[in-house]
Each structure stands twice: as C-alpha cells, then as structure tokens.
Design an enzyme around this catalytic site. Structure first.
Site, PDB file in Angstrom:
ATOM      1  CG  ASP A  54      -2.224  -0.547   1.107  1.00  0.00           C
ATOM      2  OD1 ASP A  54      -2.378  -1.361   0.217  1.00  0.00           O
ATOM      3  OD2 ASP A  54      -3.050  -0.500   2.131  1.00  0.00           O
ATOM      4  CD  GLU A  79      -6.154   3.190   4.950  1.00  0.00           C
ATOM      5  OE1 GLU A  79      -6.136   2.915   3.634  1.00  0.00           O
ATOM      6  OE2 GLU A  79      -6.480   2.470   6.008  1.00  0.00           O
ATOM      7  CG  ASP A 154      -7.992   3.527  -0.012  1.00  0.00           C
ATOM      8  OD1 ASP A 154      -6.979   2.880   0.049  1.00  0.00           O
ATOM      9  OD2 ASP A 154      -9.210   3.182   0.659  1.00  0.00           O
ATOM     10  CB  ILE A 156      -5.309  -1.727  -2.141  1.00  0.00           C
ATOM     11  CG1 ILE A 156      -4.400  -2.079  -3.062  1.00  0.00           C
ATOM     12  CG2 ILE A 156      -6.334  -3.013  -2.022  1.00  0.00           C
ATOM     13  CD1 ILE A 156      -4.867  -2.518  -4.576  1.00  0.00           C
ATOM     14  CG  ASP A 157     -11.887   0.789  -0.574  1.00  0.00           C
ATOM     15  OD1 ASP A 157     -11.432   0.958   0.880  1.00  0.00           O
ATOM     16  OD2 ASP A 157     -12.913   1.051  -1.000  1.00  0.00           O
ATOM     17  CB  THR A 159      -6.701  -4.086   2.456  1.00  0.00           C
ATOM     18  OG1 THR A 159      -7.387  -3.003   3.294  1.00  0.00           O
ATOM     19  CG2 THR A 159      -5.653  -3.484   1.698  1.00  0.00           C
ATOM     20  CG  ASP A 300     -12.376   4.619   2.673  1.00  0.00           C
ATOM     21  OD1 ASP A 300     -11.525   4.111   2.216  1.00  0.00           O
ATOM     22  OD2 ASP A 300     -12.531   4.763   3.870  1.00  0.00           O
TER      23      ASP A 300
END
Ligand code: 2IP
Ligand code: CA
Length: 376
Positions: A54, A79, A154, A156-157, A159, A300
């Site tokens: 990430d 994030e 983000d 990788i939303d 996860t 997000d």
C-alpha cells in the site's frame, strides 16, 4: 490544466498493475497471504507486507504526480505513513528512488535479505512507464490549477478482499457481494480552499479475467466536476421512479437495514468495499449507498465523490442531513479539514456517515425513511 486528469489515470493504472502483480507473482503472493502467526510472527517482512505494498503504491503516485506537477507535491495525502522498520530495527522511509535497482535495495532493507526477487518485482512495477490508450483524456482541461488542489489516495480499498482473493464471487443484480472485484484504486483531487472534490479516478484492477490467459484485466472510470464543468467517462444512470435500491455495508445495523428495507425498492444489496459501493451507485447498479457509521475516511470517498458529482449527484453527511431535516440541500462531504482533537486516521473520518446518490429524489427518499430512527 490539461494533462492532470490523464496523469491521475496513469498513476491509477500503475497502482492497479502493482496490485495485480502482488497476486500474480509467486514471491509477492507468498508474502501477501503470509499469516502473522507462530515463530514467523516477529519476522519483519511478515509484519505487514500488505501495508508495504500500500505504502509503495502511495509513494509511486506521490512521486509520479509530484514530478509532473511540483505544485501538488506537499498536498498529496494517503492512508499510510511511509516510515517502516528495517530488518535491523532502524527506520526506513519507503520512497521511489532514482533507479529500479535503488528502489529494490531500499525495499530489501524492509523485506529482509531472502526476498531479493520480491523486491525486484515490486521495483520493476514501480518504475514501469505507463502508456494510456485513451487519447480523449489528454485533451480534457478541467479548468483548475494544480496549485489549488490536494489529492487523496487509497492505494487499495477493500484490502481484506484483496488479500482474501476470492476470484469467482457471483454478482447479484450486477453487484459483486465480495471478492477481488471489490478491491479498487481510488485517486481523487479536491479544491484546497473549499474541500470540494473536483477530479476522481476509480480503477478496478480485477474487473474481469481474460478467458484464454486467465489473467486479470482492469478498467477505470473518471469524472470532472469543477465550476460549471461536468465531464465523466460514465453516463448518468437513468432516473427510474422511486423507491431507491440501496447498497449497504454488511456491518450496517439492524435499524437502518430495516428502515431502508421497507422503502419498497427491494431488499438492500450488501457489498464489501466503501469505494466499490460508491462505484455501484455511479454505475446505476444501486440508487444509493447509505452508511450510518464513521467507518469510511477521506481517502475512501474523495475520488468516487468527484465522479458522482460529475454525474449530477453527490455524497452528503448522513447525520448532518438528518439534523437539517427537510430544509434545503444537505451539506456534502469535504476533504480539506481534519477534525480537531483527533489523532492519526481518525482526523479524516467521515464521522457523520454518508449517503451517496446520483438523483436527488433518491437522497430525499432515504432521508425520509431514516428521519425518525432514534440515535442517528
Ligand atoms: C475499508 C474498506 C472496507 C470498508 C471500510 C473502508 O478500507 O473499504 O471494506 O468497510 O469502510 O474503510 P465495508 O466493506 O464494511 O464497507 P480499507 O480496506 O482501505 O481499509
Ligand atoms: Ca479504504
């Protein structure tokens, strides 16, 4: 500023490729699914490879956008923090270096000496040139200067679904309840002064599998909503008559489920991933995504929110909209102000919950249905 939207799409494509490689390349996949248990527990590379992936994606985006648009450099947020512990217990700042070899060496110091191949594979993906087939993008001028924007990423939303990796979860009415399809890359730009989201890219790295090679293929969507400009790669979904069909998180409470279930738009759909549920609304697979809890964050919602605005809709803060009653247009989420008195990620929580919509009559119907619920 022509070129910025194209740059956001290009970085999302690179991020999507890193996400696909993490699942397709054996040395990376092994790290991704490693359990943090037993004697392995304290090995540094097992500490959280997912977080490293990430962070790396986030740093690639910062690097590529910051190189092209220096005015953005100090205003790219995500994030994760890029501070890691190395194998010796010192601190390493994960970043994209001048050459793939240097990046691989830096990654190796976090992953540990046995992971040469994994470090090389990641570095290679990060330094790859991305060429976009979509030439339409190059000519789009959102009419906003990068110096007025901030970025939320983000990497990788969803996860959990990315790591879980279920490949063939059957969609219900077009909505995948979970699995890899709900893992998305989200890159959004907001106006630094007003906090309003103005550009958004949603990338689906795991949109479909090639029937021959079984390799995952992705796709992306973008939107521009600035001043009077509204441009989007998607067409606004048709406004069918109310009641709305809603999509919810599985963590949503019984009272909200019940109130929305009795709206008449059919039983709620459930799906994983905040970004994916917002995408379902943009695609017209659901008319509204309702969330009563403070479990989403600026990273997000920023990109999907820009796309929904480009389609004529938006995302409002649920509790604030209910407090306002039926008076005027409820306030939309903004992205430039941290909550005072909070620390870390909580500063950026969408703590009033949210309602995402394209057509305002669906928003109204949802608010009417939830207006009398105690505790919202
Ligand atoms: C998560 C992820 C979760 C979502 C949560 C997000 O982001 O999208 O799936 O919960 O709100 O913050 P739910 O699936 O119940 O909607 P991440 O995976 O990046 O932590
Ligand atoms: Ca997320």
């Amino acid at each position: 500023m022509a070129g910025l939207l194209q740059a956001l799409v290009a970085v999302s494509e690179k991020a999507a490729e890193v996400a696909r490689r993490c699942r397709a390349e054996e040395p990376l996949f092994r790290l991704l699914v490693a359990e943090k248990t037993g004697p392995e527990r304290n090995r540094r590379f097992l500490q959280d490879f997912k977080t490293l992936a990430d962070v790396l994606i986030q740093e690639v985006i910062k690097h590529d956008l910051g190189t092209q648009f220096p005015e953005l450099r100090e205003h790219i947020h995500g994030e994760e923090s890029n501070e890691f512990r190395d194998v010796e217990g010192g601190t390493v700042t994960v970043r994209v270096c001048a050459t793939p070899e240097d990046t691989a060496a830096l990654l190796l110091s976090v992953l540990g000496p046995e992971q040469t191949r994994a470090a090389e594979l990641l570095a290679e993906a990060v330094h790859r040139e991305v060429t976009l087939g979509d030439t339409e993008l190059a000519g789009i001028d959102p009419g906003v200067a990068p110096g007025d924007l901030g970025i939320w990423i983000d990497p990788i939303d969803s996860t959990n679904e990315f790591i879980g990796g279920r490949e063939d979860v059957a969609a219900i009415d077009g909505i995948a309840p979970g699995g890899l399809r709900s893992a998305l890359v989200l890159v959004g730009a907001f106006d630094r002064h007003s906090g309003v989201p103005v550009l958004g890219v949603i990338n689906e790295p795991f949109f479909q599998r090639d029937p021959q090679t079984h390799r995952w293929q992705g796709r992306f969507h973008w939107g521009v909503a600035h001043g009077d400009t509204r441009l989007c790669s998607l067409s606004p979904p048709a406004a069918h008559a109310c009641p709305p069909r809603v999509v919810l998180s599985r963590a949503e409470g019984a009272a909200v489920r019940g109130a929305l279930g009795s709206l008449g738009g059919g039983p709620p759909h459930f799906a994983a991933g905040a970004g994916y549920k917002l995408l379902c609304v943009a695609l017209g697979l659901a008319d509204a995504f309702v969330l009563s809890q403070a479990t989403t964050f600026a990273w997000d919602s920023c990109a999907p929110h820009a796309i929904l605005r480009a389609l004529g809709g938006g995302v409002v803060a649920l509790a604030a909209a209910l407090r306002a009653g039926g008076t005027g247009d409820p306030p939309e989420l903004v992205y430039h102000r941290p909550h005072p008195g909070e620390a870390g990620g909580e500063r950026w929580a969408n703590r009033d919950g949210l309602v995402a919509f394209v057509h305002r009559q669906h928003l109204r119907a949802v608010l009417d249905a939830l207006g009398d619920l105690p505790g919202l």
